[in-house]
Design a protein around this motif. Sequence first.
Motif, PDB file in Angstrom:
ATOM      1  N   THR A  94     110.150  58.751  26.872  1.00  0.00           N
ATOM      2  CA  THR A  94     109.059  59.109  25.696  1.00  0.00           C
ATOM      3  C   THR A  94     107.739  58.529  26.228  1.00  0.00           C
ATOM      4  O   THR A  94     107.764  57.474  26.913  1.00  0.00           O
ATOM      5  CB  THR A  94     109.553  58.152  24.467  1.00  0.00           C
ATOM      6  OG1 THR A  94     110.757  58.327  24.006  1.00  0.00           O
ATOM      7  CG2 THR A  94     108.357  58.092  23.299  1.00  0.00           C
ATOM      8  N   MET A  95     106.950  59.494  25.929  1.00  0.00           N
ATOM      9  CA  MET A  95     105.417  59.189  26.258  1.00  0.00           C
ATOM     10  C   MET A  95     104.674  59.343  24.942  1.00  0.00           C
ATOM     11  O   MET A  95     104.404  60.372  24.408  1.00  0.00           O
ATOM     12  CB  MET A  95     105.147  60.201  27.441  1.00  0.00           C
ATOM     13  CG  MET A  95     103.600  60.181  27.875  1.00  0.00           C
ATOM     14  SD  MET A  95     103.114  61.103  29.132  1.00  0.00           S
ATOM     15  CE  MET A  95     104.116  60.502  30.430  1.00  0.00           C
ATOM     16  N   HIS A  96     103.550  58.509  24.870  1.00  0.00           N
ATOM     17  CA  HIS A  96     102.564  58.378  23.907  1.00  0.00           C
ATOM     18  C   HIS A  96     101.366  58.823  24.391  1.00  0.00           C
ATOM     19  O   HIS A  96     100.994  58.035  25.465  1.00  0.00           O
ATOM     20  CB  HIS A  96     102.522  57.410  22.851  1.00  0.00           C
ATOM     21  CG  HIS A  96     103.805  56.971  22.156  1.00  0.00           C
ATOM     22  ND1 HIS A  96     104.729  56.316  22.803  1.00  0.00           N
ATOM     23  CD2 HIS A  96     103.899  56.913  20.854  1.00  0.00           C
ATOM     24  CE1 HIS A  96     105.827  56.312  21.803  1.00  0.00           C
ATOM     25  NE2 HIS A  96     105.251  56.716  20.655  1.00  0.00           N
ATOM     26  N   ILE A  97     100.658  59.881  24.215  1.00  0.00           N
ATOM     27  CA  ILE A  97      99.571  60.356  25.064  1.00  0.00           C
ATOM     28  C   ILE A  97      98.266  60.622  24.230  1.00  0.00           C
ATOM     29  O   ILE A  97      98.694  61.490  23.077  1.00  0.00           O
ATOM     30  CB  ILE A  97      99.894  61.480  26.169  1.00  0.00           C
ATOM     31  CG1 ILE A  97      98.790  61.734  27.256  1.00  0.00           C
ATOM     32  CG2 ILE A  97     100.474  62.697  25.235  1.00  0.00           C
ATOM     33  CD1 ILE A  97      99.413  62.459  28.231  1.00  0.00           C
ATOM     34  N   SER A  98      97.104  60.240  24.329  1.00  0.00           N
ATOM     35  CA  SER A  98      95.937  60.761  23.718  1.00  0.00           C
ATOM     36  C   SER A  98      95.294  62.078  24.642  1.00  0.00           C
ATOM     37  O   SER A  98      95.757  62.253  25.487  1.00  0.00           O
ATOM     38  CB  SER A  98      94.961  59.820  23.903  1.00  0.00           C
ATOM     39  OG  SER A  98      94.640  59.536  24.836  1.00  0.00           O
ATOM     40  N   LEU A  99      94.376  62.701  23.768  1.00  0.00           N
ATOM     41  CA  LEU A  99      93.964  64.022  24.554  1.00  0.00           C
ATOM     42  C   LEU A  99      93.184  63.428  25.858  1.00  0.00           C
ATOM     43  O   LEU A  99      93.010  64.089  27.019  1.00  0.00           O
ATOM     44  CB  LEU A  99      92.778  64.394  23.775  1.00  0.00           C
ATOM     45  CG  LEU A  99      91.938  65.531  24.098  1.00  0.00           C
ATOM     46  CD1 LEU A  99      92.876  66.533  24.553  1.00  0.00           C
ATOM     47  CD2 LEU A  99      90.947  66.109  23.269  1.00  0.00           C
TER      48      LEU A  99
END
Length: 439
Positions: free
Chosen positions: A19-24
Amino acid sequence: MKIAIFLLVMAGQAAPPDTMHISLDDAVARALEANSTLQAQRAKADARAQLPLQASPAFLPSVSLGLQGMKTTDPVGVFGLKLRQENFAAEDLSLDALNRPDPYSGYNATATVQMPLLAPEGIYGFQAARKAAEAEMAGARRAAGATRFYTVQAYTGALLAARQVAALDAALEAVRGHVNQAEAMREQGLVTGLDSRMAGLKASEIEVQRLAAEAQAQNALSGLKAMLDLPESTHLTLTADLSSLVSPSACVAADGSENPDCSWEERGDLQAYTAGAEAASKGVKKAWASQLPALAAFGAVGHYAQDAPFSNGSGDWTVGIGFSWTPFNGLAGVGAVRAAKAEEAAVKAERNAAYRQAEVEVLQALRMLEAAEEGATVASRAAAEGRIALEQAQARYTSGTAPITELLDVQAASTNATLSELAARRDLVLAHAALDLAY
């Protein structure tokens, strides 16, 4: 036994996806580092950056070392080996010894140094190689800018697709509520069963839209993972929101004024064309210089032994200056010059076309940004109006002053307005990114 069975079952289960949470911003940073296409472009630029080093023998000395062992009955070879080893004796002058020598061995160790004194073709070749390397590096910088834009495009596309699914979920839930309301009113004798059937048809229509939107959302995420060089099994969570992504372009302020530090003429691809034109110009000079003489100094030392390298033997040295010139080589020189001039003309024409295209791209991007800003304002206002209209239509249907068709039509219009607002926000983000890319 039970423990063993449990372990086997657990081992057979698929591992949970990462799982990866990523912003722009994080997505752009990762793409600039890990994108395979960009890495290939940079590797090619690194390879071309070595061309000047490969052309450096035009003005730097070259050193060569050699070690050779041999055994021969060749009369000339035996005669030479004995002379170089200082092993030549009076009996070697007999006719039989000269004509039919016994097998003889020898080892030669040599070191040669050559220093160009005048090499016009090599000098211009070095300059052309340096400009070609600059062109490739500039192209890699442009590729990085394009990678940034495509990452923004992929990220916002995935974000938009997810928001569209959420909007259709909300619309589906609302229409199913209309179905329940119509059923309740039918039981009270206020409407016929037609109302609930029409609402059910509308719910089915939205459900079909939602299924297609869900597939598009998954495809958009897959495209983003590929851009970021992430495995498909990665569970990607986008932390940004479309409404929070809009920020002024780096080259155009919020009031529309242009940043004086930005110039589309400094774009990497245009710099690559400029460097390429300069390389082609040097190529013309190189073609001319190939018909000029060359001058070089050289020196060599050698050691010659019979039994083993560097054993007892003798040595000698040689120094000198060499002049070489081919004043006439058919019409090859004329053809090389003409071909180089034609190449130079082609590259200059391509550069002029690229500059004109870049100017057009900036103007187009400015117009699209203006349209996107106005479109986002209009779409936001329309979405707000759609929500108000839906509340009014709901009240009218509940009070019996409007048919179910009016409520369903307003529901559809409100849903479309919401989807249009999401698309307009995404278009605004892309318009800013496209303007930065154009500059």
